[in-house]
Design an enzyme around this catalytic site. Structure first.
Site, PDB file in Angstrom:
ATOM      1  N   ASP A 182       0.871  -1.187   0.000  1.00  0.00           N
ATOM      2  CA  ASP A 182       0.000   0.000   0.000  1.00  0.00           C
ATOM      3  C   ASP A 182       0.904   1.233   0.000  1.00  0.00           C
ATOM      4  O   ASP A 182       1.393   1.651   1.049  1.00  0.00           O
ATOM      5  CB  ASP A 182      -0.904  -0.004   1.235  1.00  0.00           C
ATOM      6  CG  ASP A 182      -1.777   1.245   1.290  1.00  0.00           C
ATOM      7  OD1 ASP A 182      -1.529   2.207   0.505  1.00  0.00           O
ATOM      8  OD2 ASP A 182      -2.700   1.284   2.137  1.00  0.00           O
TER       9      ASP A 182
ATOM     10  N   HIS B 142      -5.442  12.615  13.305  1.00  0.00           N
ATOM     11  CA  HIS B 142      -6.532  12.393  12.333  1.00  0.00           C
ATOM     12  C   HIS B 142      -7.615  11.481  12.902  1.00  0.00           C
ATOM     13  O   HIS B 142      -8.687  11.332  12.310  1.00  0.00           O
ATOM     14  CB  HIS B 142      -5.987  11.773  11.047  1.00  0.00           C
ATOM     15  CG  HIS B 142      -4.975  12.630  10.348  1.00  0.00           C
ATOM     16  ND1 HIS B 142      -5.259  13.913   9.942  1.00  0.00           N
ATOM     17  CD2 HIS B 142      -3.675  12.400  10.010  1.00  0.00           C
ATOM     18  CE1 HIS B 142      -4.170  14.431   9.372  1.00  0.00           C
ATOM     19  NE2 HIS B 142      -3.195  13.542   9.415  1.00  0.00           N
TER      20      HIS B 142
ATOM     21  N   ASP C 186       2.037  19.675  12.477  1.00  0.00           N
ATOM     22  CA  ASP C 186       2.109  18.658  11.427  1.00  0.00           C
ATOM     23  C   ASP C 186       1.650  19.299  10.108  1.00  0.00           C
ATOM     24  O   ASP C 186       0.892  20.264  10.108  1.00  0.00           O
ATOM     25  CB  ASP C 186       1.182  17.499  11.816  1.00  0.00           C
ATOM     26  CG  ASP C 186       1.295  16.299  10.905  1.00  0.00           C
ATOM     27  OD1 ASP C 186       1.922  15.300  11.306  1.00  0.00           O
ATOM     28  OD2 ASP C 186       0.743  16.344   9.782  1.00  0.00           O
TER      29      ASP C 186
ATOM     30  N   HIS D 261      -0.315  18.110   7.922  1.00  0.00           N
ATOM     31  CA  HIS D 261      -1.715  17.811   7.621  1.00  0.00           C
ATOM     32  C   HIS D 261      -2.634  18.443   8.657  1.00  0.00           C
ATOM     33  O   HIS D 261      -2.270  18.560   9.826  1.00  0.00           O
ATOM     34  CB  HIS D 261      -1.940  16.297   7.624  1.00  0.00           C
ATOM     35  CG  HIS D 261      -1.055  15.551   6.662  1.00  0.00           C
ATOM     36  ND1 HIS D 261       0.104  14.917   7.064  1.00  0.00           N
ATOM     37  CD2 HIS D 261      -1.152  15.377   5.325  1.00  0.00           C
ATOM     38  CE1 HIS D 261       0.679  14.353   5.993  1.00  0.00           C
ATOM     39  NE2 HIS D 261      -0.064  14.625   4.931  1.00  0.00           N
TER      40      HIS D 261
ATOM     41  N   ASP E 149       6.357  16.138   9.315  1.00  0.00           N
ATOM     42  CA  ASP E 149       6.201  16.039   7.870  1.00  0.00           C
ATOM     43  C   ASP E 149       6.106  17.429   7.249  1.00  0.00           C
ATOM     44  O   ASP E 149       5.997  17.582   6.047  1.00  0.00           O
ATOM     45  CB  ASP E 149       5.001  15.167   7.478  1.00  0.00           C
ATOM     46  CG  ASP E 149       3.807  15.355   8.378  1.00  0.00           C
ATOM     47  OD1 ASP E 149       3.791  16.331   9.166  1.00  0.00           O
ATOM     48  OD2 ASP E 149       2.875  14.541   8.310  1.00  0.00           O
TER      49      ASP E 149
ATOM     50  N   TYR F 190       8.223  11.666   7.849  1.00  0.00           N
ATOM     51  CA  TYR F 190       8.496  10.426   7.118  1.00  0.00           C
ATOM     52  C   TYR F 190       9.841  10.411   6.416  1.00  0.00           C
ATOM     53  O   TYR F 190      10.178   9.433   5.775  1.00  0.00           O
ATOM     54  CB  TYR F 190       7.346  10.156   6.140  1.00  0.00           C
ATOM     55  CG  TYR F 190       6.023  10.220   6.865  1.00  0.00           C
ATOM     56  CD1 TYR F 190       5.648   9.195   7.739  1.00  0.00           C
ATOM     57  CD2 TYR F 190       5.191  11.335   6.762  1.00  0.00           C
ATOM     58  CE1 TYR F 190       4.465   9.269   8.463  1.00  0.00           C
ATOM     59  CE2 TYR F 190       4.010  11.416   7.477  1.00  0.00           C
ATOM     60  CZ  TYR F 190       3.650  10.386   8.325  1.00  0.00           C
ATOM     61  OH  TYR F 190       2.498  10.459   9.048  1.00  0.00           O
TER      62      TYR F 190
HETATM   63  C1  X5A Z   1      -0.081  11.604  10.896  1.00  0.00           C
HETATM   64  C2  X5A Z   1       0.050  11.882   9.428  1.00  0.00           C
HETATM   65  C3  X5A Z   1      -0.740  11.522   7.182  1.00  0.00           C
HETATM   66  C4  X5A Z   1      -1.619  10.666   6.337  1.00  0.00           C
HETATM   67  C5  X5A Z   1      -1.364  10.964   4.867  1.00  0.00           C
HETATM   68  C6  X5A Z   1      -2.201  10.140   3.947  1.00  0.00           C
HETATM   69  N1  X5A Z   1      -0.835  11.282   8.598  1.00  0.00           N
HETATM   70  N2  X5A Z   1      -1.934  10.443   2.589  1.00  0.00           N
HETATM   71  O1  X5A Z   1       0.956  12.585   9.020  1.00  0.00           O
HETATM   72 ZN    ZN Z   2       1.006  14.620   8.895  1.00  0.00          ZN
END
Ligand code: X5A
Ligand code: ZN
Length: 649
Positions: free
Chosen positions: A20, A135, A172, A174, A243, A283
């Site tokens: 994945d 999330h 973060d 996101h 990230d 990441y």
């Molecule tokens: C915790 C976090 C990111 C999910 C990305 C999905 N989640 N494309 O950074």
């Molecule tokens: Zn994130």
């Protein structure tokens, strides 16, 4: 009271068992590599190390539904096929037989961290955890997140510790929509997130990630972005995702690891320094580990390194900040002055559901270049331990490098000091000259790296002259950019060259004036609101733009700043000045000197008390100054709506 580091190796157990590409970046190595670098740098050893415990099911129930907790518990017994099938019911999630154990440890770690900080076992700390949390929603896993660690920590702080104002800062890349949903109607938890949005084209592609989402019901105004002072939180939780750092394949942003040191130190000015950071995303292994180290080092009290790169905000960032200010203006008095309230410009470009995701670009990450050849920066930053210079006749200069309290260093030779004092009659007499000899010793101690900062008290009539000599000596020793913040009735030395080597900021009971790009005078703010906009909207952006290698702060006659204000001023200026501060006060103010010494040492400033709105004269004066200065000092553009309409908006 130190810095807690909460961790458990078991959290490296969960991993992706099938193919994945979206989930493949959330790996066990993220924790392993970050821990390894913390060890290598000797940072783990400096922390209060806590082994993470599992959160109980009752604790998970603070935020999640019993059915959802049971569903996750059930994954412990599933085979790979069933795990994959269940995972597919959520957006960007994978389950592993160890997920439930890991996720309970991650949640437990966040709770433990809050307990440690709120019971006083630690001053601040970081929980290095996975799976991440922000999330995750009441009854749904999402975006690699299973339980919402930070939301659980906030709820726990409310219910078990009785807190009423908790700030969650989510850096973060996101949007933490999970945390936003959980607290959107709760005014006790202020959720601030910055995130990549791209007008809705960036994951999780939500309309409600935009600036005009401000919360609901009683929680209106307690969702999204705003300057962080007025709320006066009792605890700061950080959804610390890296990230947003340079090199990250998800975020594709440019934030260098040093940025996280600056963000962390600015947040340490809040809530009495009670800051709990909990890992979310991140990441790129090297960038993640560096950024984690920067965060921990700053929590431990080390000075952040300078921010590399030009101090110029980009147009799209300015537009985003403007939208936020407009959306929040109805809810926050600090945004309500007519001259500073911009129009709301909608940034969401389509209402037809999801837009196409952006094409990924190649991320580049280079470790920072070796330190610059500037002689002043040749030696590492001195340990944070301010020198204190007392003016009592028999008191020595206390310099304490390497954290060890040394015997007082000898002040300057009298004859040499006299030569420097020559133009000033007031320095000729005994007491003032004795004080000057010690101040000069301190200047030398800071500039040759023996101490990071210092505070000196001089007889009141000699203050101005001592300041003049301090500046001349600093420039003589090769300081390239000297920032002088003079509060109260102090005049800029007449013969000081206006050549860009000194930036002089007066804060005094006079009209606003820009005598040159490097000589600014602003009125004394009366209200808390005026003070905050003066510091956050003018002084701090100027300091970031100037990047001083020495900051001299002087509190002169009738400076009119109450102690907590002076404390916050010094605490915030420490960040762009990287702790290289010389504070001068009158010897008749020993209490002020004591507070400033504690701030230079890294203690958190006291609260300013209830908020009062800036007078409209004061707000106008700031708008005027910004208008005069923002062409040269681009960082000022962040603090206010652009005075000229930007093209295309
Ligand atoms: C915790 C976090 C990111 C999910 C990305 C999905 N989640 N494309 O950074
Ligand atoms: Zn994130």
């Amino acid at each position: 009271m130190g810095t807690a580091l909460v961790y458990h190796e078991d959290m490296t157990a969960a991993r992706l068992l099938w193919d994945d590409p979206e989930c493949a970046i959330e790996t066990p190595e993220r924790l392993a590599v970050a821990m390894e670098l913390l060890r290598q740098r000797g940072l783990e050893q400096r922390c209060l190390q806590l082994a993470a415990r599992e959160a109980s099911e009752a604790e998970l129930g603070l935020v999640h539904s019993p059915e959802y907790v049971a569903l996750v518990r059930g994954t412990e017994a599933l085979g790979v096929g069933a795990l994959q099938e269940l995972s597919a019911q959520f957006d960007a999630v994978y389950f592993h037989p160890s997920t439930y154990h890991c996720a309970r440890l991650a949640a437990g770690a966040a709770l433990q961290l809050v307990d440690a900080v709120l019971t006083g076992a630690a001053q601040n700390g970081l929980a290095l955890v996975r799976p991440p949390g922000h999330h995750s929603q009441r009854a749904a896993a999402n975006g690699f997140c299973v339980f919402n660690n930070v939301a659980l920590a906030a709820e726990h702080a409310k219910q078990r510790h009785g807190l009423r104002r908790i700030l969650v800062v989510d850096w973060d890349i996101h949007h933490g929509q999970g945390t936003q949903y959980i607290f959107e109607d709760d005014p006790r938890v202020l959720y601030f997130s910055w995130h990549r949005y791209e007008h809705g084209r960036f994951w999780p592609y939500l309309r409600e990630s935009d600036a005009d989402a401000v919360g609901r019901g009683h929680g209106r105004g307690f969702t999204v972005n705003l300057p962080w002072n007025q709320f006066d939180p009792e605890l700061v939780l950080v959804s610390a995702g890296f990230d947003s750092a340079i090199g990250d394949p998800e975020g594709q942003m440019q934030a260098t690891p040093e940025c996280f040191a600056h963000l962390t130190q600015l947040l340490l000015a809040l809530a009495g320094g009670r800051v709990c950071a909990v890992l979310e995303g991140g990441y790129h292994l090297e960038s993640l580990a560096e950024s984690v180290c920067m965060t921990i080092q700053t929590l431990l009290g080390d000075q952040p390194p300078p921010l590399p790169g030009p101090m110029v905000p980009c147009q799209s960032a300015l537009e985003s900040i403007q939208s936020v200010r407009a959306a929040q203006a109805p809810h926050w008095a600090s945004f309500q002055h007519p001259a500073t309230v911009p129009m709301l410009s909608p940034s969401y470009s389509s209402s037809e559901g999801r837009l196409l995701p952006l094409l990924p670009a190649e991320p580049v990450y280079k470790a920072a270049a070796p330190s610059c050849p500037d002689p002043l920066h040749a030696h590492p930053l001195a340990p944070v331990c301010p020198a204190v210079v007392l003016t009592a006749p028999d008191a020595a200069v206390h310099l304490c490098p390497r954290g060890i309290r040394q015997k007082g260093a000898a002040p300057w030779e009298e004859a040499e000091a006299e030569a420097w004092a020559r133009p000033h009659e007031v320095l000729a007499q005994g007491e003032a000259l004795a004080a000057l000899r010690k101040v000069l010793r301190l200047v030398d101690g800071i500039l040759d790296g023996q101490v990071n900062s210092g505070i000196a008290a001089t007889p009141a009539p000699a203050l101005s002259a001592t300041l003049d000599v301090t500046i001349r000596r600093s420039l003589f020793l090769g300081v390239q950019r000297l920032l002088c913040v003079a509060v109260g009735q102090l005049d800029r030395p007449l013969d000081l060259a206006d050549d860009g080597r000194t930036l002089w900021l007066s804060i005094r009971d006079k009209q606003a004036a820009t005598l040159s790009t490097f000589h600014v005078s602003m009125p004394l703010p009366g209200a808390t609101g005026g003070f905050l906009s003066c510091i956050l909207g003018l002084v701090l952006p100027l300091a970031y733009g100037f990047q001083p290698d020495l900051l001299v702060v002087v509190l002169g006659p009738v400076h009119g700043l109450q102690d907590p204000y002076a404390a916050l001023l010094v605490t915030l200026l420490r960040v762009p000045a990287r702790g290289r501060i010389l504070a001068l006060v009158e010897e008749s103010k020993p209490q002020l000197a004591g507070i400033l010494a504690r701030m230079l040492h890294g203690e958190a400033p006291p609260s300013l008390g209830p908020f009062s709105k800036a007078s409209s004269e004061f707000a106008q004066a700031l708008v005027y100054l910004r208008g005069q200065l923002e062409l040269h000092w681009k960082m000022l553009q962040v603090a206010a709506p652009p005075s000229v309409a930007s093209p295309g908006s």
